[in-house]
Write an enzyme that holds these catalytic residues in place. Structure first.
Site, short mmCIF file in Angstrom:
data_model
loop_
_atom_site.label_atom_id
_atom_site.label_comp_id
_atom_site.label_asym_id
_atom_site.label_seq_id
_atom_site.Cartn_x
_atom_site.Cartn_y
_atom_site.Cartn_z
N ARG A 34 0.85 -1.20 0.00
CA ARG A 34 0.00 0.00 0.00
C ARG A 34 0.88 1.25 0.00
NH1 ARG A 34 -3.11 -3.44 3.52
NH2 ARG A 34 -2.30 -2.48 5.42
N LYS A 52 -11.36 15.37 5.44
CA LYS A 52 -12.53 14.94 4.67
C LYS A 52 -13.48 14.11 5.52
CE LYS A 52 -13.44 11.24 1.72
NZ LYS A 52 -13.13 10.32 0.62
N LYS A 66 -17.38 18.82 -1.75
CA LYS A 66 -17.04 17.70 -2.65
C LYS A 66 -18.31 16.93 -2.98
CE LYS A 66 -14.20 13.51 -2.89
NZ LYS A 66 -12.85 12.99 -2.72
P1 13P Z 1 -13.87 8.51 -6.25
O1 13P Z 1 -13.36 9.65 -7.09
O2 13P Z 1 -13.25 7.18 -6.62
O3 13P Z 1 -15.35 8.48 -6.14
O4 13P Z 1 -13.31 8.75 -4.80
C1 13P Z 1 -13.42 10.00 -4.25
C2 13P Z 1 -13.66 9.89 -2.82
O5 13P Z 1 -12.86 10.34 -2.04
C3 13P Z 1 -14.90 9.23 -2.37
O6 13P Z 1 -15.08 9.48 -1.00
#
Ligand code: 13P
Length: 337
Positions: free
Chosen positions: A44, A134, A217
């Site tokens: 990872r 996030k 987002k």
């Molecule tokens: P994806 O762009 O693969 O949807 O992932 C973004 C993300 O952080 C989802 O929580």
């Protein structure tokens, strides 16, 4: 300009976007299994440090979102991962939610957990080098979903999270994701996503969040994965802009979309069209996980020591996304590698 606003703009400005490399160990294991690479801590780390040291980082990636395991790791050459990210001028972010669990009261739906002890964890992450965070709320979509309960509970959690993050001196990414799964039309996605986003801002206002120091987002407005509806990039851009214009307060500096299961090209083409049509003051960019990493992961899995080759694939994708964030991408450019 507040400190938090400066951080948000540093992440999103000048055609830059976010690399979402914050897959939990369970999700990363699924991704590695799919390309037949054993998922252990070293592998990872190897994949992620390969991406984070790519040449495109300095021009295209304003921030990288990490998972708890990664923010504590050291590269094989001694730097910590946040040091490696910062060396390219990019900022370190951290996923701080503890995942989506069954929502009592509406068992098909989920509520994101992780508020307990969050203040202390944030202090720790700041010391480790994080400057943004996030939290993802996830919403089903169908005739009856998302329920009022899910819309309200997730907005409440996002606002409590955002307040703690700003108190800790970091920029919260607010991620309400209406999933792509289902037969729904793009119009339904517009209606339900609008409801979800508007409820989030109602709660954020209640908690007195400094919106100029946040990033939204969201998902783009798309027909469900199982629907037969055919819709152009231009229509997707139009609906997405309508949703954001009507529901996001103008003090939010920027919007960084998730890719949510779109292919790399779809996610790039749609973002490009959104920027061509952008009639708002928001910066419109990417915070992609799969749409930035998929091809690189596939290539890397064939020879996990081919660092330069993997970086070339990642660099191309990052450049294409950066062009799309400026409305300068085209199919021709995509195909000139
Ligand atoms: P994806 O762009 O693969 O949807 O992932 C973004 C993300 O952080 C989802 O929580």
């Amino acid at each position: 300009m507040s400190e938090l606003n400066k951080i948000a703009l540093q992440i999103l400005s000048n055609g830059k976007g976010i690399l979402a490399a914050d897959e939990s160990t369970a999700t990363m294991t699924k991704r590695l299994d799919s390309v037949k690479v054993h998922s252990d801590e070293n592998n990872r780390l190897l994949f992620r440090q390969t991406l984070f040291s790519s040449p495109s980082m300095s021009k295209c990636i304003g921030g990288v979102i990490l998972y708890d395991e990664t923010i504590r790791q050291k590269t094989s050459y001694g730097k910590t991962i946040p040091e490696l990210i910062n060396a390219s001028g990019s900022l370190t972010g951290i996923k701080v939610d503890k995942g989506a669990k069954i929502l009592a009261g509406s068992k098909d739906e989920k509520i994101t957990e992780g508020l307990d002890g969050l203040r202390e964890r944030l202090r720790d992450y700041y010391k480790l080098g994080a400057r943004f965070t996030k939290w993802r709320g996830v919403y089903l979509i169908s005739d009856k979903y998302p329920s009022k309960l899910s819309v309200s509970a997730n907005a409440h959690a996002l606002a409590r999270y955002a307040a703690l993050v700003q108190e800790a001196g970091m920029v919260p990414i607010i991620e309400p994701e209406v999933l792509m799964d289902g037969h729904h039309s793009a119009k339904d996605c517009l209606t339900k996503t609008s409801e979800v986003i508007s409820k989030c801002y109602e709660e954020l206002e209640l908690y007195k969040i400094d919106l100029s120091g946040t990033i939204l987002k969201p998902n783009m407005i798309l027909p469900g994965k199982d629907s037969n509806e055919k819709i152009s990039n231009d229509e997707i851009a139009g609906l997405t802009l309508e949703c954001l214009k009507n529901n996001v307060p103008s003090s939010v500096p920027g919007i960084a979309f998730l890719s949510g299961g779109q292919t790399e090209i779809e996610a790039t083409a749609n973002l490009n069209q959104i920027n061509i049509n952008n009639n708002t003051d928001f910066i419109m960019t990417y915070s992609y996980g799969r749409a930035l990493q998929q091809s690189a992961l596939r290539f890397w899995s064939k020879d996990i020591n081919n660092i330069v080759g993997t970086q070339k694939i990642f660099d191309h994708r990052a450049k294409m996304c950066s062009l799309a964030a400026q409305g300068k991408w085209s199919k021709n450019i995509e195909n000139t590698k």
